[in-house]
Design a protein around this motif. Structure first.
Motif, short mmCIF file in Angstrom:
data_model
loop_
_atom_site.label_atom_id
_atom_site.label_comp_id
_atom_site.label_asym_id
_atom_site.label_seq_id
_atom_site.Cartn_x
_atom_site.Cartn_y
_atom_site.Cartn_z
N PHE A 64 -4.37 13.85 0.87
CA PHE A 64 -4.75 13.28 2.15
C PHE A 64 -4.50 14.28 3.27
O PHE A 64 -5.39 14.55 4.10
CB PHE A 64 -3.98 11.97 2.40
CG PHE A 64 -4.13 11.46 3.80
CD1 PHE A 64 -5.25 10.71 4.15
CD2 PHE A 64 -3.18 11.73 4.77
CE1 PHE A 64 -5.41 10.25 5.45
CE2 PHE A 64 -3.33 11.27 6.07
CZ PHE A 64 -4.45 10.53 6.41
N SER A 65 -3.31 14.86 3.30
CA SER A 65 -2.97 15.84 4.35
C SER A 65 -3.92 17.03 4.33
O SER A 65 -4.35 17.50 5.38
CB SER A 65 -1.53 16.33 4.18
OG SER A 65 -0.62 15.30 4.46
N ARG B 75 0.87 -1.18 0.00
CA ARG B 75 0.00 0.00 0.00
C ARG B 75 0.90 1.23 0.00
O ARG B 75 1.69 1.43 0.93
CB ARG B 75 -0.88 0.02 1.25
CG ARG B 75 -1.89 -1.12 1.27
CD ARG B 75 -2.54 -1.24 2.62
NE ARG B 75 -1.56 -1.77 3.59
CZ ARG B 75 -1.82 -2.02 4.86
NH1 ARG B 75 -3.01 -1.76 5.36
NH2 ARG B 75 -0.89 -2.50 5.65
N THR B 76 0.82 1.99 -1.06
CA THR B 76 1.60 3.22 -1.17
C THR B 76 0.73 4.29 -1.82
O THR B 76 -0.23 3.97 -2.51
CB THR B 76 2.87 3.03 -2.03
OG1 THR B 76 2.47 2.61 -3.33
CG2 THR B 76 3.81 2.02 -1.41
N LEU B 77 1.09 5.50 -1.59
CA LEU B 77 0.43 6.62 -2.24
C LEU B 77 1.49 7.49 -2.88
O LEU B 77 2.62 7.57 -2.40
CB LEU B 77 -0.36 7.46 -1.22
CG LEU B 77 -1.52 6.77 -0.50
CD1 LEU B 77 -2.14 7.74 0.50
CD2 LEU B 77 -2.55 6.27 -1.47
N SER B 78 1.12 8.13 -3.96
CA SER B 78 2.04 9.07 -4.61
C SER B 78 2.16 10.32 -3.74
O SER B 78 1.36 10.54 -2.81
CB SER B 78 1.49 9.45 -5.99
OG SER B 78 0.33 10.25 -5.84
N GLU B 79 3.12 11.15 -4.06
CA GLU B 79 3.28 12.40 -3.31
C GLU B 79 2.01 13.25 -3.40
O GLU B 79 1.57 13.82 -2.40
CB GLU B 79 4.48 13.17 -3.86
CG GLU B 79 4.82 14.40 -3.03
CD GLU B 79 6.07 15.10 -3.49
OE1 GLU B 79 6.20 16.29 -3.18
OE2 GLU B 79 6.92 14.47 -4.15
N ASP B 80 1.41 13.31 -4.59
CA ASP B 80 0.16 14.07 -4.75
C ASP B 80 -0.96 13.49 -3.89
O ASP B 80 -1.74 14.23 -3.29
CB ASP B 80 -0.28 14.11 -6.21
CG ASP B 80 0.53 15.08 -7.04
OD1 ASP B 80 1.22 15.95 -6.46
OD2 ASP B 80 0.48 14.97 -8.28
#
Length: 142
Positions: free
Chosen positions: A31-32, A21-26
């Motif tokens: 999310f933030s 499970r990973t997310l891109s920087e964008d």
């Protein structure tokens, strides 16, 4: 007989199913931004110390929440004595309305980012206004 395109699609589906499970920087930035409305929320992270994928996701989530001005205690990396699928977001049954809203907002933001998460109501921390986030193992039935 399957076409090459169908075989590629099936292979990609399997790779996605078992990939970390990973997310891109964008995606982390989005999310933030989504959880920043709950700035000041206190939380603690817990995960499996023997699972590299969980530890990496735990660290990325902790960093992202801190960048959204949440207040965290150092992540706990420990041996959990139960199987936890996805991310369990626990709040006390006597938590404040703000803490409950933050917990539900966190689950919504994680879900929107494609990370399986759910709310759990139980006393898990010393303070009823802390949210406990347990980074469990990736559910493979996604």
């Amino acid at each position: 007989r399957q076409s090459a395109e169908q075989e590629r699609a099936q292979r990609q589906e399997l790779e996605n199913r078992f990939a970390p499970r990973t997310l891109s920087e964008d995606q982390w930035n989005n999310f933030s931004s989504a959880v920043k409305v709950f700035a000041g929320q206190k939380f603690e992270n817990v995960t499996y110390r023997d699972d590299v994928e969980c530890v990496k996701l735990n660290n990325a989530l902790f960093t992202s929440l801190i960048s959204a001005d949440w207040v965290g205690v150092p992540s706990k990396v420990m041996i959990l004595n139960q199987a936890i699928p996805g991310i369990r977001v626990s709040v006390s049954p006597v938590a404040s309305e703000n803490t409950n809203r933050a917990a539900h907002g966190l689950v919504s933001a994680l879900t929107n980012a494609g990370i399986d998460s759910w709310i759990n109501i139980e006393k898990t921390t010393e303070s009823p206004d802390y949210i406990q986030i347990i980074i469990g193992r990736k559910p493979y039935n996604e």
